[in-house]
Write a protein that holds these residues in place. Structure first.
Motif, PDB file in Angstrom:
ATOM      1  N   VAL A 112      -8.162  -2.308 -12.702  1.00  0.00           N
ATOM      2  CA  VAL A 112      -7.493  -1.600 -11.622  1.00  0.00           C
ATOM      3  C   VAL A 112      -6.212  -2.367 -11.313  1.00  0.00           C
ATOM      4  CG1 VAL A 112      -7.644  -0.863  -9.215  1.00  0.00           C
ATOM      5  CG2 VAL A 112      -9.663  -0.743 -10.680  1.00  0.00           C
ATOM      6  N   HIS A 163      -5.751   8.408  -9.757  1.00  0.00           N
ATOM      7  CA  HIS A 163      -4.940   7.392  -9.093  1.00  0.00           C
ATOM      8  C   HIS A 163      -4.873   7.717  -7.609  1.00  0.00           C
ATOM      9  CE1 HIS A 163      -3.884   6.055 -13.027  1.00  0.00           C
ATOM     10  NE2 HIS A 163      -3.074   7.052 -13.296  1.00  0.00           N
ATOM     11  N   LYS A 164      -4.643   6.698  -6.801  1.00  0.00           N
ATOM     12  CA  LYS A 164      -4.523   6.889  -5.360  1.00  0.00           C
ATOM     13  C   LYS A 164      -3.250   6.219  -4.868  1.00  0.00           C
ATOM     14  CE  LYS A 164      -9.499   6.759  -4.650  1.00  0.00           C
ATOM     15  NZ  LYS A 164     -10.605   6.004  -4.086  1.00  0.00           N
ATOM     16  N   VAL A 206      -3.174  -2.681  -8.714  1.00  0.00           N
ATOM     17  CA  VAL A 206      -2.780  -2.327  -7.351  1.00  0.00           C
ATOM     18  C   VAL A 206      -1.355  -2.832  -7.144  1.00  0.00           C
ATOM     19  CG1 VAL A 206      -3.359  -2.508  -4.910  1.00  0.00           C
ATOM     20  CG2 VAL A 206      -5.182  -2.593  -6.623  1.00  0.00           C
ATOM     21  N   SER A 233     -11.120  -1.850  -1.223  1.00  0.00           N
ATOM     22  CA  SER A 233     -11.428  -0.945  -0.114  1.00  0.00           C
ATOM     23  C   SER A 233     -10.191  -0.820   0.776  1.00  0.00           C
ATOM     24  CB  SER A 233     -12.589  -1.500   0.710  1.00  0.00           C
ATOM     25  OG  SER A 233     -12.182  -2.697   1.369  1.00  0.00           O
ATOM     26  N   ASN A 287     -12.296  -4.382  -9.990  1.00  0.00           N
ATOM     27  CA  ASN A 287     -12.862  -3.386  -9.082  1.00  0.00           C
ATOM     28  C   ASN A 287     -11.795  -2.873  -8.130  1.00  0.00           C
ATOM     29  OD1 ASN A 287     -12.775  -5.886  -7.864  1.00  0.00           O
ATOM     30  ND2 ASN A 287     -14.469  -5.475  -6.515  1.00  0.00           N
ATOM     31  N   GLU A 288     -11.996  -1.677  -7.621  1.00  0.00           N
ATOM     32  CA  GLU A 288     -11.031  -1.041  -6.732  1.00  0.00           C
ATOM     33  C   GLU A 288     -11.158  -1.614  -5.320  1.00  0.00           C
ATOM     34  OE1 GLU A 288     -10.072   3.452  -5.194  1.00  0.00           O
ATOM     35  OE2 GLU A 288     -10.795   3.161  -7.246  1.00  0.00           O
ATOM     36  N   LYS A 320      -4.131  11.614  -3.737  1.00  0.00           N
ATOM     37  CA  LYS A 320      -4.935  11.387  -4.941  1.00  0.00           C
ATOM     38  C   LYS A 320      -4.458  12.319  -6.035  1.00  0.00           C
ATOM     39  CE  LYS A 320      -9.168  10.347  -2.389  1.00  0.00           C
ATOM     40  NZ  LYS A 320     -10.571  10.729  -2.200  1.00  0.00           N
ATOM     41  N   VAL A 373      -2.857   2.588  -6.419  1.00  0.00           N
ATOM     42  CA  VAL A 373      -4.067   2.069  -7.058  1.00  0.00           C
ATOM     43  C   VAL A 373      -4.280   2.883  -8.335  1.00  0.00           C
ATOM     44  CG1 VAL A 373      -6.545   1.675  -6.816  1.00  0.00           C
ATOM     45  CG2 VAL A 373      -5.049   1.433  -4.817  1.00  0.00           C
ATOM     46  N   GLU A 374      -4.159   2.212  -9.479  1.00  0.00           N
ATOM     47  CA  GLU A 374      -4.282   2.873 -10.782  1.00  0.00           C
ATOM     48  C   GLU A 374      -5.433   2.271 -11.566  1.00  0.00           C
ATOM     49  OE1 GLU A 374      -0.110   3.554 -12.642  1.00  0.00           O
ATOM     50  OE2 GLU A 374      -0.057   1.634 -11.579  1.00  0.00           O
ATOM     51  N   ARG A 375      -6.281   3.128 -12.115  1.00  0.00           N
ATOM     52  CA  ARG A 375      -7.329   2.662 -13.028  1.00  0.00           C
ATOM     53  C   ARG A 375      -6.789   2.827 -14.438  1.00  0.00           C
ATOM     54  NH1 ARG A 375     -12.187   0.951 -12.684  1.00  0.00           N
ATOM     55  NH2 ARG A 375     -12.429   1.536 -10.513  1.00  0.00           N
TER      56      ARG A 375
END
Length: 89
Positions: free
Chosen positions: A5, A59-60, A7, A27, A24-25, A55, A75-77
């Motif tokens: 992830v 991605h968020k 960020v 919170s 991990n993403e 969203k 936030v990119e996976r």
């Protein structure tokens, strides 16, 4: 480790984006804490307010304001991590 992830914090008043890679993403509480830490480090004053969450395609993007300064947190996976092969001499 299959994915990572990434960020990215882009804050008006800080010349370069801050990038953090994690397995991990984070919170929303962790994102807020990091924004607060960055605001203190770069002497940005004002109340930190959450404005919007967007969203798209997994991605968020979180949009905050620090006083009158805009703050975007992406936030990119990313796909599976692949090692580069060593170059033989």
């Amino acid at each position: 480790m299959d994915s990572v992830v990434l960020v990215t914090f882009k804050i008006k008043g800080i010349p370069i984006p801050i990038k953090i890679a994690s397995t991990n993403e984070p919170s929303r509480e962790q994102i807020l804490k990091k924004i607060s830490d960055l605001a203190n480090r770069y002497d940005l004053s004002g109340e930190i307010q959450f404005k919007k969450l967007l969203k798209e395609n997994g991605h968020k993007m979180y949009i905050y304001e620090i006083g009158d300064k805009k703050c975007m947190v992406l936030v990119e996976r990313l796909e599976k991590i692949k090692e580069f092969e060593e170059k033989s001499s």
